[in-house]
Design an enzyme around this catalytic site. Sequence first.
Site, short mmCIF file in Angstrom:
data_model
loop_
_atom_site.label_atom_id
_atom_site.label_comp_id
_atom_site.label_asym_id
_atom_site.label_seq_id
_atom_site.Cartn_x
_atom_site.Cartn_y
_atom_site.Cartn_z
N ASP A 1 5.55 18.49 38.71
CA ASP A 1 4.65 18.31 39.86
C ASP A 1 4.76 19.48 40.84
O ASP A 1 5.75 20.21 40.85
CB ASP A 1 5.02 17.05 40.65
CG ASP A 1 4.87 15.79 39.83
OD1 ASP A 1 4.10 15.78 38.86
OD2 ASP A 1 5.52 14.78 40.21
N TYR B 1 16.88 15.57 34.19
CA TYR B 1 16.42 15.86 35.54
C TYR B 1 17.53 15.51 36.53
O TYR B 1 18.37 14.64 36.27
CB TYR B 1 15.20 14.99 35.90
CG TYR B 1 13.88 15.50 35.39
CD1 TYR B 1 13.15 16.42 36.12
CD2 TYR B 1 13.35 15.04 34.19
CE1 TYR B 1 11.92 16.87 35.67
CE2 TYR B 1 12.12 15.48 33.72
CZ TYR B 1 11.41 16.41 34.48
OH TYR B 1 10.19 16.85 34.04
#
Lengths: 248, 248
Positions: free
Chosen positions: B61, B119
């Site tokens: 994103d 992540y």
Amino acid sequence: MDETAQTPTTRRIRVLVAYDGTEYHGWQVQPGFATIQGVLEEIISGIEGSPVHVAGSGRTDAGVHALAQVAAFTLKNPIPPWNLRKAINRLLPPAIRINTVEEVHADFHPRFDSVAKTYRYTFHRTEIVPPMDARYVHHHPYALNEEWMREAAGRFVGTHDFRPFAAKDERYIRGQSTVRTIFSSDLHREGDRLIYTVRGSGFLKHMVRNIAGTLIECGRGNLPHNMLPRKSGQTAPARGLTLVSVEY
Amino acid sequence: MDETAQTPTTRRIRVLVAYDGTEYHGWQVQPGFATIQGVLEEIISGIEGSPVHVAGSGRTDAGVHALAQVAAFTLKNPIPPWNLRKAINRLLPPAIRINTVEEVHADFHPRFDSVAKTYRYTFHRTEIVPPMDARYVHHHPYALNEEWMREAAGRFVGTHDFRPFAAKDERYIRGQSTVRTIFSSDLHREGDRLIYTVRGSGFLKHMVRNIAGTLIECGRGNLPHNMLPRKSGQTAPARGLTLVSVEY
């Protein structure tokens, strides 16, 4: 008649300011440019409701960072230090933070009262600078004899005339001494970084960046390392420089 | 007639890309916006002399960072990997770096061949975020029961339907499975930071940021921590998220 009730007490406030200088034109107010002092004065004047001058321990150049720049100002507003810190930080951009707020004696001056300052200059020595470090280091991946640089760094300790290491516009100011005392001057490796740390009584404009540039020339063998280097090399870029602390 | 001389050999190149996503509109090309993929395609097409498509392991994103995003592209240019890395990095802005360049088999695809991704989501827990960290953490100085959060984090391990943790526009895509497998899911303290690390087979859009937001709700006592949280909390801000690695 109670005179004290009509004369609000003023308070001298000392703050420690950390900043990422990348997007600022240095510490000192300059009309039309974003500066650290300018941003602080605008916010603190807003809290006070009248113009407030914020004095610093010294200027930092455009792009130079600080972990603990010292600043001071005088307020009538009786807001407690802890709340003042919160109020200022809420209005500051994330690139500038007030870490400490305390009341000090009325005549405290961050520049005239300082007895020592410490700066750090960081060279990144390998081919690739991680993106999250790029704003805070000078990238110099080329061959350097770091042992020569370490030896040259140590030669700066003592009291010397640093005129050759001052910015050109400060070199020949009449009546202003360019003699400064360096208390410690060390170079060490931390992983991919070469870090120069210097503590002294005070520093001329561009002095640390000119010492950093000189150390590179010593590491390349272009300047002698077994004596105090007499000639300044390149002025190393601002992004590698951080004001670490100011002592009183 | 020698046919091979007329058909230049193509090479499949895999690269590891690190980026500070703060000033980019995410990985994927979007006309009119600066994106990581867009910047890479422009530079690599320039080196190749014709349009080159750069495939990534997945989108990140706007504002999300990466230590080692994996990307791949096909070149006719015979430039050696080490020189290619140098050429690309010279043209990239400092916020994006290519760390590794290697030739791989012709049908390597960074998305379809990946078997796991890791992540990291970073919360800053004290009142003041140092300016040099501000771009890479989510500031949450408010009371949280971190033990509850740690327990809740562990509950995500296993194979689950993560539909509630997907971005709204991905939740009801017909025929697309929202089942994912999480291999590890841990929360730990590092000084003023609380770091959530999750490794899984794959992640839906906004999934890690929604898990991070859910962990905050668990830490506030608004969601149970002794079971897999069933409802998503807030979507935590992009700046705290970093793609750490992709496995093949």
